[in-house]
Design an enzyme around this catalytic site. Sequence first.
Site, short mmCIF file in Angstrom:
data_model
loop_
_atom_site.label_atom_id
_atom_site.label_comp_id
_atom_site.label_asym_id
_atom_site.label_seq_id
_atom_site.Cartn_x
_atom_site.Cartn_y
_atom_site.Cartn_z
N CYS A 10 18.37 0.44 2.03
CA CYS A 10 16.70 1.06 2.60
C CYS A 10 17.18 2.58 3.38
O CYS A 10 16.94 3.53 3.66
CB CYS A 10 17.19 -0.40 3.99
SG CYS A 10 16.03 -1.92 2.90
N ASP A 43 -9.13 9.55 -2.37
CA ASP A 43 -11.09 8.97 -1.83
C ASP A 43 -10.38 7.71 -1.45
O ASP A 43 -11.64 6.07 -1.38
CB ASP A 43 -11.81 8.78 -3.22
CG ASP A 43 -10.24 8.63 -4.66
OD1 ASP A 43 -9.11 8.33 -4.18
OD2 ASP A 43 -10.53 8.23 -5.69
#
Length: 273
Positions: free
Chosen positions: A98, A189
Amino acid sequence: MGSFASRSCAEINISIPEAKEGENFSRVVSHSAQNGGKGSSQRKFFKQYGPFLRMPNIGDIFPNFRAKTTEGEIDFYDWLGNSWGILFSHPGDFTPVCTSELGKAAQLAPEFQKRDIKIIGLSCSSTREHEAWIPDILAYTGLKGPMPFPIISDEKRELAVGLGMLDPEFKDDKGMPMTCRALFIIGPDKKLKMSILYPALSGRNFSEILRVVDSLQLTDVKKVSTPVDWKYGEDCMVDVSVPRVYEDHLFPKGVTIKALPSGKDYFRTTPMP
């Protein structure tokens, strides 16, 4: 408390689902993973919450949500504005894979910014843990200054459950399932344009994600598609929906048709518009 069942399709209510008296939602999540698909806790969990344990599909309106981050509380739609966005989860803070992933994302932040893309990370660790971890990420990359993007704290796993990001095979030291390496690309959008899902032990390729972003943004506005291993600036494919009679108008740089044994003229290339 709010219920996932009462949400609109475009919004996740960041409050844990209704539970019977004495029943803890996090415990049910944990038991469902520990039981490996067996037992009453597993059946109860999937009967009540099953419809929400999935990632959004490409073309879906990506759910809105409120969450705590390293840059304060956000409303996701407000934070995103009219930009493109990338939301990516990682299993836990202070872990090597990570750290390398968020470090690479931080290094590429200027490239994402050039493309009007906002990026935001997520894990089940607390905001305080995120803040303590950030210096390690920056030290790994050699970057100076503040972290170039926020990290969401999803300690109660509401987002992980609501977006189907839990990895039942990967648990923390308390036996709670952790988030897998999910990644969502969302357009202005608010529709999902792409998603990927990696297991906890395999790091993602953020250079590939940047390459795909270039393809998504190009094909969103031009009648082209991009071939295997395509990179920005290289030739594109003419979209198969474009009739031959419109080629000159849409592709003034010219169209090349590759001769194939079938004799069909579908393999059309053009310089990147």
